[in-house]
Design an enzyme around this catalytic site. Structure first.
Site, PDB file in Angstrom:
ATOM      1  N   ALA A 191       7.337 -60.891 -39.371  1.00 20.40           N
ATOM      2  CA  ALA A 191       7.776 -59.729 -40.376  1.00 20.40           C
ATOM      3  C   ALA A 191       6.356 -58.897 -40.807  1.00 20.40           C
ATOM      4  O   ALA A 191       5.444 -59.474 -40.778  1.00 20.40           O
ATOM      5  CB  ALA A 191       8.296 -60.504 -41.712  1.00 20.40           C
ATOM      6  N   ASP A 237      13.126 -57.133 -56.847  1.00 23.74           N
ATOM      7  CA  ASP A 237      13.341 -56.667 -55.610  1.00 23.74           C
ATOM      8  C   ASP A 237      14.304 -57.587 -54.643  1.00 23.74           C
ATOM      9  O   ASP A 237      14.015 -58.007 -53.503  1.00 23.74           O
ATOM     10  CB  ASP A 237      11.706 -56.986 -54.735  1.00 23.74           C
ATOM     11  CG  ASP A 237      11.736 -55.935 -53.584  1.00 23.74           C
ATOM     12  OD1 ASP A 237      12.475 -54.887 -53.567  1.00 23.74           O
ATOM     13  OD2 ASP A 237      10.707 -56.110 -52.895  1.00 23.74           O
TER      14      ASP A 237
END
Length: 308
Positions: free
Chosen positions: A19, A150
């Site tokens: 990622a 988030d």
């Protein structure tokens, strides 16, 4: 800097980047020990160009300290904070699976919709992890006041075994641990903000529950209901757009699930779910009140078939 060579010297073999973000990236790695000990882990690093910026370093260290004692099946665990030269890194639990963004993309490719019960199950597991985090106390017994801020599809993982895990507390806030400018800047991804975040207000755990509602509707409908053409339009939608009566407009959402969504989307947080436990209970009542419902194993089998 030759990261592979340097990490080999401290007994980690970097395998691949899994990622990437603007300021850092995550690698799959092997932790090596004596007598051929070998454990797969994830290593999160700040990019070199940001390693000299105090604010980023402080937040990275703060995140590591915050999640060090968050040990829960629905939260990705952190094992170690280290430093190579001027570059900090975190050793974390490796989740062999996918994130929800990848799940959504695969459904779009196959022109399929996520079953409502599995979508509700996924979000119920996130509520379970959030309930633990929101109630976490420090070693002094004081409530840490953790708010993730988030909760979005990229930060929710599904392991091959069907475990659902919340990750990336990089912009979370907690007492005395995290860099925080609430009241001055918006923290979070534009399409996944609570009204409080859009208004730059001080948040509590109820902000994360509004975001859970966004993720749940996106899983079922295949689209983020608040996303506009630009951040300004998106923010305006979060603050002002009439919340749909989902059970009337979308046949895949029944009245029970619509009731959960309506409460999650109350803009005045005083009328929203008071806690993640409360939202979790409502979702589990929806899922299991009539008998057998989704499990980790059912979710794992579904994902395996989807990506076959």
């Amino acid at each position: 800097m030759n990261l592979k060579h340097i990490f080999n010297e401290i007994h980690y073999e970097l395998v691949r980047v899994v990622a990437e973000g603007g300021m850092g990236f995550v690698c799959e790695a092997r932790q090596l020990g004596v007598n051929q000990f070998d454990k797969t882990v994830a290593i999160k690093l700040i990019r070199e160009e940001y390693s000299a910026i105090d604010a980023f370093i402080d937040n990275f260290i703060g995140e590591a300290k915050l999640v060090a004692d968050l040990i829960h099946t629905n939260i990705v665990q952190t094992y170690h904070l280290g430093k190579i030269g001027e570059q900090y890194f975190m050793v974390m639990e490796y989740v062999n699976g996918i994130n929800l963004e990848e799940l959504l993309i695969q459904h779009i490719r196959k022109e399929r919709a996520v079953p409502s019960d599995l979508a509700a199950f996924i979000v119920s597991r996130i509520c379970r992890g959030l309930a633990y985090a929101h109630n976490k106390r420090g070693r002094d017994g004081e409530l840490l006041g953790i708010v993730h801020r988030d909760v979005n599809p990229k930060n929710i993982m599904i392991a091959r075994e069907g475990d659902v895990k919340l990750t990336d507390f990089g912009i979370a806030k907690a007492k005395d641990l995290m860099y925080n400018e609430e009241g001055e800047v918006i923290a979070g991804k534009d399409e996944y903000l609570s009204p409080e975040q859009v208004r730059c207000e001080v948040t509590d755990g109820r902000a994360d529950l509004f975001c859970c509602g966004i993720v749940l509707t996106e899983l079922i409908l295949g689209t983020n209901i608040f996303e506009g053409d630009n951040p300004s339009d998106t923010h305006k939608n979060i603050l002002e757009m009439p919340i749909p009566n989902f059970s009337k407009e979308y046949p895949q959402i029944d009245e029970k699930l619509n009731a959960v969504l309506q409460k999650a989307f109350v803009r005045d947080r005083e009328g929203r779910y008071a806690s993640a436990e409360e939202m979790l209970t409502e979702l589990e009542m929806y899922l299991y009140s009539d008998g057998y419902g989704p499990t980790n194993e059912k979710l794992a089998a579904y994902v395996k078939e989807l990506f076959a």
